[in-house]
Design an enzyme around this catalytic site. Structure first.
Site, PDB file in Angstrom:
ATOM      1  N   CYS A 114      38.519 -18.518 -47.188  1.00 19.63           N
ATOM      2  CA  CYS A 114      37.736 -17.448 -47.801  1.00 19.63           C
ATOM      3  C   CYS A 114      38.467 -16.112 -47.848  1.00 19.63           C
ATOM      4  CB  CYS A 114      36.404 -17.294 -47.072  1.00 19.63           C
ATOM      5  SG  CYS A 114      35.377 -18.778 -47.118  1.00 19.63           S
ATOM      6  N   HIS A 251      33.722 -10.420 -48.734  1.00 26.27           N
ATOM      7  CA  HIS A 251      33.550 -11.837 -49.056  1.00 26.27           C
ATOM      8  C   HIS A 251      32.066 -12.156 -49.062  1.00 26.27           C
ATOM      9  CE1 HIS A 251      33.556 -16.106 -48.972  1.00 26.27           C
ATOM     10  NE2 HIS A 251      33.303 -16.213 -47.687  1.00 26.27           N
ATOM     11  N   ASN A 281      28.432 -18.934 -51.706  1.00 27.91           N
ATOM     12  CA  ASN A 281      29.764 -18.692 -51.128  1.00 27.91           C
ATOM     13  C   ASN A 281      30.788 -19.454 -51.967  1.00 27.91           C
ATOM     14  OD1 ASN A 281      32.123 -18.623 -49.623  1.00 27.91           O
ATOM     15  ND2 ASN A 281      31.121 -19.002 -47.663  1.00 27.91           N
TER      16      ASN A 281
END
Length: 324
Positions: A114, A251, A281
């Site tokens: 990520c 993020h 996500n």
């Protein structure tokens, strides 16, 4: 004078198939209320059959080039952040390069889960700031739906697919925080936490793709705890502060993590760009997707001071402070 990596354009791509939380109720034991309360996610996009990480990344790259008023001929470097490549090799970046009809320069992948897009920005910035390249495409692209265990409600409801990209160009600045471009990047990793967030497969271990596994509570705790280090280091390196930030683009993993991180850093919530509700996500794609949304809707404007921040499996974490 100092060479800075200035953002010239941005673009994104989301697969047409949008999956609201209600659609997952027939797959695992969950509910829209349960997902929203714990994560803030209301929907995500899922790649269709025939769509791959490289096709998503190619579409985002073309959009970024169009936004910059450039073509592939103007680019001499492609850095693609992904944890879900089309193949073990060749790299997804080279497949995007081929899709653009680009037969020069260099293209390669960066894998930091990520945090991948922040790492990719840092790598591209080093090439541009040293004069090794003039213009770079920096891409975050993922098809996390392909590595999910769709019987595990603690993970399958969290992730989505998508891609985002920016075009960076080396331009001369004065070497101050008033310069346009990437002002600083701060990268960290600690491999001791592998078991907190990982994929239980790979060509060198099981010979399989594997599925994503996560200890959610520990990831939440580490995410909020670790973010302070790299953001404060960025402020210190540039002589800036949270009060001077125009936008915080973290993020997009979990709304509760985003809120807790902003509060801990003293960043006003109205300065935080949030897209996790509509995208889920998307790992390395989440920050460039959020950047494109905020740029297109008029929030991020030229001259704005923008902080990017992420944490991912490994653990990896990092920040990039950019004067837009």
């Amino acid at each position: 004078m100092k060479l800075r990596s200035v953002v010239r354009g941005c673009g994104s791509y989301l697969p047409p198939k949008m999956v609201p939380n209600a659609d997952l109720e027939g797959i695992v034991e969950t509910s829209d209320e349960w997902i929203v309360q714990r994560t803030g996610i209301r929907a995500r996009h899922i790649a269709a059959e025939g769509e791959t990480t490289s096709t998503l990344g190619l579409a985002a790259a073309k959009a970024a080039l169009a936004d910059a008023g450039m073509s592939a001929d103007d680019i001499d470097l492609i850095v693609c952040a992904t944890s879900t490549p089309d193949h073990t090799f060749p790299s997804t970046a080279t497949m995007i390069q081929a899709g653009l009809g680009m037969h020069h320069g260099a293209a390669f992948d960066v894998q930091a889960v990520c945090t991948g897009f922040v790492y990719a920005v840092a790598v591209a910035d080093k090439f541009l700031a040293t004069g090794s390249a003039r213009r770079a495409l920096v891409i975050g692209a993922e098809t996390f739906s392909r590595i999910l265990d769709w019987t595990d409600r603690t993970t399958c409801v969290l992730f989505g697919d998508g891609a985002g990209a920016i075009v960076l160009e080396a331009q001369e600045g004065q070497g101050t925080s008033a310069d346009r471009g990437v002002l600083t990047t701060q990268l960290r990793s600690d491999g001791r936490y592998r078991d907190k967030l990982y994929v239980d497969g790979g060509p060198g271990s099981t010979g399989t793709t594997g599925h994503l596994r996560m200890e959610g509570r520990d990831v939440f705790r580490f995410a909020v705890g670790m973010v302070t280090d790299v953001v404060e280091a960025a402020f210190e390196a540039t002589g800036t502060s949270a009060q001077e930030l125009s936008w915080f683009v973290p993020h997009q993993a979990n709304k509760r993590i985003i809120d807790a991180s902003a509060d801990k850093l003293g960043i006003a919530r109205e300065k935080v760009v949030v897209t996790v509700d509509r995208h889920g996500n998307t790992s390395a794609a989440s920050i460039p997707l959020a950047l494109d949304v905020a740029r297109k809707d008029g929030r991020i404007m030229d001259g704005d001071l923008v902080m990017l921040e992420a944490i991912g499996g490994g653990f990896t974490w990092g920040s990039a402070l950019i004067r837009w």
